[in-house]
Design a protein around this motif. Structure first.
Motif, PDB file in Angstrom:
ATOM      1  N   SER A 572      -4.377  41.716 -80.653  1.00 15.30           N
ATOM      2  CA  SER A 572      -3.063  41.202 -80.225  1.00 15.30           C
ATOM      3  C   SER A 572      -2.751  41.579 -78.782  1.00 15.30           C
ATOM      4  CB  SER A 572      -1.971  41.736 -81.153  1.00 15.30           C
ATOM      5  OG  SER A 572      -1.982  43.159 -81.110  1.00 15.30           O
ATOM      6  N   ASN A 573      -1.664  41.035 -78.258  1.00 14.34           N
ATOM      7  CA  ASN A 573      -1.195  41.243 -76.895  1.00 14.34           C
ATOM      8  C   ASN A 573      -0.228  42.429 -76.919  1.00 14.34           C
ATOM      9  OD1 ASN A 573      -0.731  40.914 -74.239  1.00 14.34           O
ATOM     10  ND2 ASN A 573       0.398  38.992 -74.392  1.00 14.34           N
ATOM     11  N   VAL A 574      -0.664  43.633 -76.455  1.00 14.39           N
ATOM     12  CA  VAL A 574       0.142  44.848 -76.568  1.00 14.39           C
ATOM     13  C   VAL A 574       0.055  45.641 -75.272  1.00 14.39           C
ATOM     14  CG1 VAL A 574      -0.193  45.024 -79.070  1.00 14.39           C
ATOM     15  CG2 VAL A 574      -1.794  46.169 -77.502  1.00 14.39           C
ATOM     16  N   THR A 575       0.820  46.739 -75.203  1.00 19.38           N
ATOM     17  CA  THR A 575       0.764  47.631 -74.055  1.00 19.38           C
ATOM     18  C   THR A 575      -0.544  48.426 -74.075  1.00 19.38           C
ATOM     19  OG1 THR A 575       1.878  49.399 -75.239  1.00 19.38           O
ATOM     20  CG2 THR A 575       3.275  47.838 -74.016  1.00 19.38           C
ATOM     21  N   TRP A 576      -0.802  49.131 -72.928  1.00 21.58           N
ATOM     22  CA  TRP A 576      -2.081  49.851 -72.788  1.00 21.58           C
ATOM     23  C   TRP A 576      -2.233  50.963 -73.822  1.00 21.58           C
ATOM     24  CZ3 TRP A 576      -3.444  54.912 -71.370  1.00 21.58           C
ATOM     25  CH2 TRP A 576      -4.783  55.105 -71.009  1.00 21.58           C
ATOM     26  N   TRP A 629      -7.257  44.602 -71.608  1.00 16.12           N
ATOM     27  CA  TRP A 629      -7.107  46.010 -71.231  1.00 16.12           C
ATOM     28  C   TRP A 629      -8.477  46.714 -71.247  1.00 16.12           C
ATOM     29  CZ3 TRP A 629      -3.263  47.523 -68.700  1.00 16.12           C
ATOM     30  CH2 TRP A 629      -1.945  47.217 -68.998  1.00 16.12           C
ATOM     31  N   ASN A 661       4.384  37.714 -64.703  1.00 14.77           N
ATOM     32  CA  ASN A 661       3.586  38.709 -65.414  1.00 14.77           C
ATOM     33  C   ASN A 661       2.999  39.735 -64.441  1.00 14.77           C
ATOM     34  OD1 ASN A 661       3.911  37.492 -67.962  1.00 14.77           O
ATOM     35  ND2 ASN A 661       2.312  35.993 -67.472  1.00 14.77           N
ATOM     36  N   SER A 667       2.743  49.542 -68.879  1.00 14.15           N
ATOM     37  CA  SER A 667       3.896  49.160 -69.708  1.00 14.15           C
ATOM     38  C   SER A 667       3.917  47.672 -69.997  1.00 14.15           C
ATOM     39  CB  SER A 667       5.198  49.580 -69.012  1.00 14.15           C
ATOM     40  OG  SER A 667       5.308  48.939 -67.747  1.00 14.15           O
ATOM     41  N   SER A 668       3.098  46.887 -69.257  1.00 18.68           N
ATOM     42  CA  SER A 668       3.025  45.457 -69.530  1.00 18.68           C
ATOM     43  C   SER A 668       2.115  45.232 -70.727  1.00 18.68           C
ATOM     44  CB  SER A 668       2.492  44.724 -68.298  1.00 18.68           C
ATOM     45  OG  SER A 668       1.177  45.162 -68.006  1.00 18.68           O
ATOM     46  N   THR A 669       1.996  43.982 -71.170  1.00 18.57           N
ATOM     47  CA  THR A 669       1.184  43.654 -72.342  1.00 18.57           C
ATOM     48  C   THR A 669       0.005  42.788 -71.931  1.00 18.57           C
ATOM     49  OG1 THR A 669       2.538  41.729 -72.849  1.00 18.57           O
ATOM     50  CG2 THR A 669       3.132  43.822 -73.912  1.00 18.57           C
ATOM     51  N   ASN A 670      -1.161  43.076 -72.523  1.00 21.73           N
ATOM     52  CA  ASN A 670      -2.374  42.288 -72.329  1.00 21.73           C
ATOM     53  C   ASN A 670      -3.138  42.237 -73.649  1.00 21.73           C
ATOM     54  OD1 ASN A 670      -2.374  41.494 -69.544  1.00 21.73           O
ATOM     55  ND2 ASN A 670      -2.799  43.632 -68.982  1.00 21.73           N
ATOM     56  N   TRP A 671      -4.105  41.324 -73.676  1.00 20.44           N
ATOM     57  CA  TRP A 671      -4.985  41.258 -74.836  1.00 20.44           C
ATOM     58  C   TRP A 671      -5.968  42.448 -74.781  1.00 20.44           C
ATOM     59  CZ3 TRP A 671      -3.833  37.737 -78.454  1.00 20.44           C
ATOM     60  CH2 TRP A 671      -3.054  36.650 -78.075  1.00 20.44           C
TER      61      TRP A 671
END
Length: 676
Positions: A572-576, A629, A661, A667-671
C-alpha cells in the motif's frame, strides 16, 4: 722445639729481639717447624679416622671388574666412613692421575664413577684418605672403552689365535700367536663311549666318575659302561603277586593299600586320576562294569552297547547318546553320562542341528534353504545378490548374530552418474569427473565451464526494438537521417527505457516505458531448469509446495536470480516508517523475515528489468511507474529518505514537489515492496 707451639716460640723471641728481628726469627722458626705441623695434620686425620672407625679400610669385591668410562663401579669391603674423606686415584692414558670421590653407602658399601680418558687394560687403583691423600688400600681394575669391540686378555697372548686381535693388560692392541689353522674340527659324536668328538644334542658329555656299573640299570650301557643294578621291587610275574612292579598283563595284588606302598598301576590304566593301586579281585568280579569290547588286565567286559532309545544298563554310543530322564529331547541338554540312560525316541533331524555339526550320526543342515530361519520370507540378502539388492529400491531381509530377522531396502541412486570417476561402490564404477558441474547462474554470461555456459548478466541495458538502432556507422551520424543497420548491438546503440518518439528516431519505436531489457523476462515454469531470464516465479502454496502466480495470486513472489532477493507484490501507499514496520512484521508466502529494500537494491531491480516481469498477479506496468520507498535515509537530512521509480530508474533524496506531492519526505506517502 717440636714440643712447643709456633705461638709460644714467637712469644719468647718477642721478649728478646727488636721488631724486625722478631719477624725474621719467627719466619725461620716457622720453616723449621713446618714438617712438624704437617705431621700434626696427618695425626689429626688419623684421629678423625679413628673416631669414624679405627680399623683399616679393606676391599673384598669389585663390581664390575671390567668397567667402561662413566660406568658406576661398586666396592664391597669394610670401614667405609664419610669422615675418612676417601677418594679413588688412578692413572689416565695421557700419564696424568685422576682423583674421583668415593660415594659412601654404608660402612661396607661404596661406589665411584669411572672417569673419561682412563684408557684400556689393567689399572692400579689407589684408595686414599684425608686431604693429604694418605694411601689406605690398593686394588686392580680392568678398564674398557664403550666402543671397544676387542676382548681384553690378561693372560699370555699365546692362548689367542693368530687371526684374532685383543687388548692386553696394559691396554695395548695385540695379535694372538696361537696357531689355530692346523688340523680339522673334530667330528660330531654319534654314539656313547666315543672320544675325540664334539658332543651333540643326542650324545652329550658326562661326568665319567659317576658312570659306573653300580649306577646303571642292568643290561643298559651308557658311555661304554654296562650296568649291573637290578630294580627293586621287580616286575610282577603273576596276578596277585605283591612287592612287585605291575607291568604287562599283571596288576598289583589285592593287598596294595595306596600309592608308594610297593605296588603300582601300569601306564595304560583306564582313568584320568593319578595312578594308584586297585583291587584286582574287584575288577575280576565286575566284568559287567566294563564295555564288552574292552579288556582291563585279563578281564574282558560284558557291558553291551545301547541298541534302542530309552534302554538302560548299556553303553551310550554315537547312535544312542546318554540323555536325562525327560519326555522330550532338545539341543541344549547337557549329557554328563553317569546317572543317565540313553536318549528318548525323539531322535534329532537335520533341521534340529546346526549346519557343519553331526550328532548321533545326523548331519546338521540348519539354517539352509531346506531348513530356513524362522520368519524367512525368501528375499534374503545373500552374497550372490548383495550388490544388486543394495542398488535397488526393493526390500530384503537379513539376520543378526542373535538370530533376529531384520528388514531393509536398497538405494536406486547408486548409479555411475552419481559416483566420482574410477570409484567403485557395490560393483558400480562412477563416471563423474572431479568437481561438480556449476550452476549456469553461478557463471558470468558468455563464460563456459565444461558443458555449462553461464547466464549471470553483468551488463544489463535496454535493447533496441528495431534493427535501425543497431548502428555500426560513425557515431556523429546517430540521430540523423540515413542511419543504417549494424550487425551487433553496441553500447552506443542503447537508449533510455521510455522509447519516446524524439527527433531523428524512427517512428516505429513504442512511445511508452518498455520492457525490452537484456536482463528482463520471467522463467518459463514449464522448463525443468532455469532459462536465460532473470526473474523467477517462486510462489508456493499454503502448504509450502511449489506453485505460480497464476494459481496462487495472493502469494505471488518473484526472485531476482542475479541478487537472489525475493520480492513481494506491491504494498500500500504509506509513510516511510509505516513501510519499515509493515515489512518487518509481514508474513507472506509462508515466509517471515521480510524488510524494506535499500536504495541500491531498488536501482538494481530497475537495472535487472523488473518492468519485464510485470503481471496482473504481481506488479502491473502502471504500478512500477511509481515512487517506492527505500530503507536508505538521506545523510544530509534524516527527515528524508531515498525513493526510486522502478519504471525509469529515477532516484531522489530531496523534497522536490511535483504538483502537490513531496516524494521523499518520510512523512509523505509512497508505495513500497518488501524483500528477503
Amino acid at each position: 722445639m717440636t714440643g712447643l707451639g709456633l705461638g709460644s716460640i714467637c712469644i719468647i723471641y718477642k721478649r728478646l729481639r727488636p721488631s724486625q728481628w722478631r719477624r725474621f726469627i719467627c719466619f725461620v722458626m716457622f720453616l723449621t717447624l713446618l714438617p712438624a705441623l704437617m705431621s700434626c695434620e696427618m695425626a689429626q686425620n688419623k684421629i678423625q679416622a679413628s673416631r669414624a672407625g679405627s680399623e683399616v679400610t679393606s676391599i673384598s669385591k669389585i663390581t664390575p671388574i671390567a668397567a667402561k668410562p662413566n660406568e658406576l663401579v661398586s666396592l664391597t669391603g669394610s670401614n667405609f666412613y664419610e669422615a675418612k674423606n676417601l677418594k679413588v686415584s688412578l692413572e689416565l692414558a695421557n700419564g696424568e692421575r685422576a682423583t674421583v670421590p668415593l660415594a659412601i653407602t654404608n660402612t661396607t658399601a661404596a661406589s665411584f664413577i669411572m672417569p673419561d680418558g682412563v684408557g684400556l687394560g689393567v689399572k692400579d687403583v689407589t684408595l686414599t684418605q684425608g686431604s693429604s691423600q694418605v694411601e689406605v688400600a690398593k686394588f686392580n681394575l680392568i678398564v674398557d672403552q664403550a666402543d671397544n669391540q676387542l676382548p681384553i686378555v690378561v693372560g699370555d697372548g699365546s692362548t689367542v689365535c693368530s687371526d684374532q686381535q685383543y687388548i692386553d693388560r696394559k691396554g695395548d692392541k695385540k695379535t694372538g700367536t696361537k696357531n689355530c689353522s692346523s688340523g680339522e674340527a673334530p667330528p660330531a659324536c654319534t654314539e656313547d663311549g666315543v672320544v675325540g668328538c664334539v658332543t651333540t644334542e643326542s650324545f652329550r658329555s658326562a661326568d665319567m666318575s659317576k658312570v659306573t656299573v653300580g649306577n646303571i640299570k642292568k643290561d643298559i650301557t651308557i658311555a661304554g659302561v654296562t650296568g649291573t643294578v637290578t630294580q627293586s621291587p621287580g616286575n610282577c610275574s603273576a596276578n596277585g603277586q605283591q612287592s612287585c612292579v605291575a607291568a604287562g598283563s599283571y596288576f598289583a595284588g589285592t593287598n596294595c593299600a595306596a600309592n608308594g606302598s610297593g605296588c603300582y598301576l601300569p601306564t595304560y590304566a583306564l582313568t584320568s586320576q593319578p595312578l594308584r593301586a586297585i583291587n584286582y579281585d574287584t575288577i575280576n568280579s565286575n566284568a559287567g562294569s566294563i564295555r564288552s569290547s574292552a579288556t582291563l588286565g585279563e578281564v574282558t567286559g560284558t557291558l553291551a552297547d545301547c541298541s534302542t532309545n530309552g534302554s538302560s544298563g548299556c553303553v551310550a554310543t554315537n547312535t544312542y547318546l546318554a540323555g536325562q530322564n525327560r519326555s522330550s529331547w532338545d539341543m541344549t541338554t547337557s549329557f554328563p553320562g553317569a546317572g543317565y540312560y540313553s536318549g528318548t525316541s525323539n531322535t534329532p533331524t537335520e533341521g534340529d542341528i546346526k549346519s557343519g555339526f553331526s550328532i548321533a550320526g545326523v548331519n546338521g543342515q540348519y539354517p539352509s534353504s531346506s531348513f530356513p530361519l524362522a520368519g524367512s520370507s525368501g528375499t534374503d540378502l545373500t552374497t550372490a545378490t548383495f550388490d544388486a539388492q543394495i542398488k535397488s529400491s526393493g526390500t530384503f531381509q537379513y539376520f543378526g548374530s542373535d538370530g533376529a530377522r531384520y528388514t531393509g531396502s536398497g538405494d536406486a541412486d547408486i548409479v555411475d552418474t552419481n559416483i566420482k570417476s574410477a570409484v567403485d561402490i557395490f560393483g558400480t564404477t562412477g563416471n563423474v569427473t572431479a568437481g561438480a558441474s556449476p550452476n549456469a547462474w553461478d557463471l558470468r554470461a558468455g563464460v563456459t565451464v565444461g558443458s555449462v555456459t553461464g547466464k549471470l548478466k553483468v551488463n544489463c541495458r535496454n535493447r533496441v526494438r528495431s534493427a535501425v538502432y543497431n548502428y555500426d556507422g560513425a557515431i556523429g551520424s546517430i540521430g540523423t537521417s540515413g542511419v543504417s543497420s549494424g550487425t551487433a548491438i553496441d553500447i552506443w546503440d542503447t537508449i533510455d527505457d521510455y522509447n519516446n518518439n524524439a527527433s531523428g528516431l524512427p517512428p516505429s519505436i513504442v512511445t511508452a516505458w518498455g520492457n525490452n531489457t537484456d536482463c528482463g523476462g520471467v522463467d518459463d515454469p514449464s522448463l525443468s531448469t532455469d532459462d536465460d531470464n532473470v526473474w523467477k516465479d517462486v510462489t508456493t502454496t499454503s502448504g509450502g509446495a511449489a506453485s505460480n502466480c497464476a494459481t496462487d495470486a495472493a502469494r505471488c513472489t518473484m526472485q531476482d536470480k542475479i541478487t537472489g532477493l525475493w520480492w513481494t507484490k506491491t504494498q500500500s501507499n504509506v509513510t516511510w516508517d509505516a513501510a519499515w514496520s509493515n515489512c518487518q512484521n509481514l508474513s507472506y508466502n509462508g515466509q517471515t523475515g521480510w524488510r524494506l529494500p535499500t536504495q541500491k537494491e531498488l536501482m538494481e531491480a530497475y537495472g535487472h528489468g523488473i518492468r519485464s516481469a510485470v503481471s496482473a498477479s504481481w506488479i502491473t506496468q502502471s504500478g512500477v511507474n511509481n515512487w517506492f520507498w527505500s530503507g536508505s535515509s538521506n545523510s544530509s537530512s534524516s527527515s528524508n529518505a531515498w525513493g526510486v521509480n522502478l519504471s525509469n530508474g529515477y532516484t531522489l533524496n530531496t523534497s522536490i514537489t511535483c504538483g502537490v506531492n513531496a516524494y521523499v519526505s518520510k512523512s509523505s506517502t509512497n508505495w513500497y515492496v518488501c524483500v528477503r
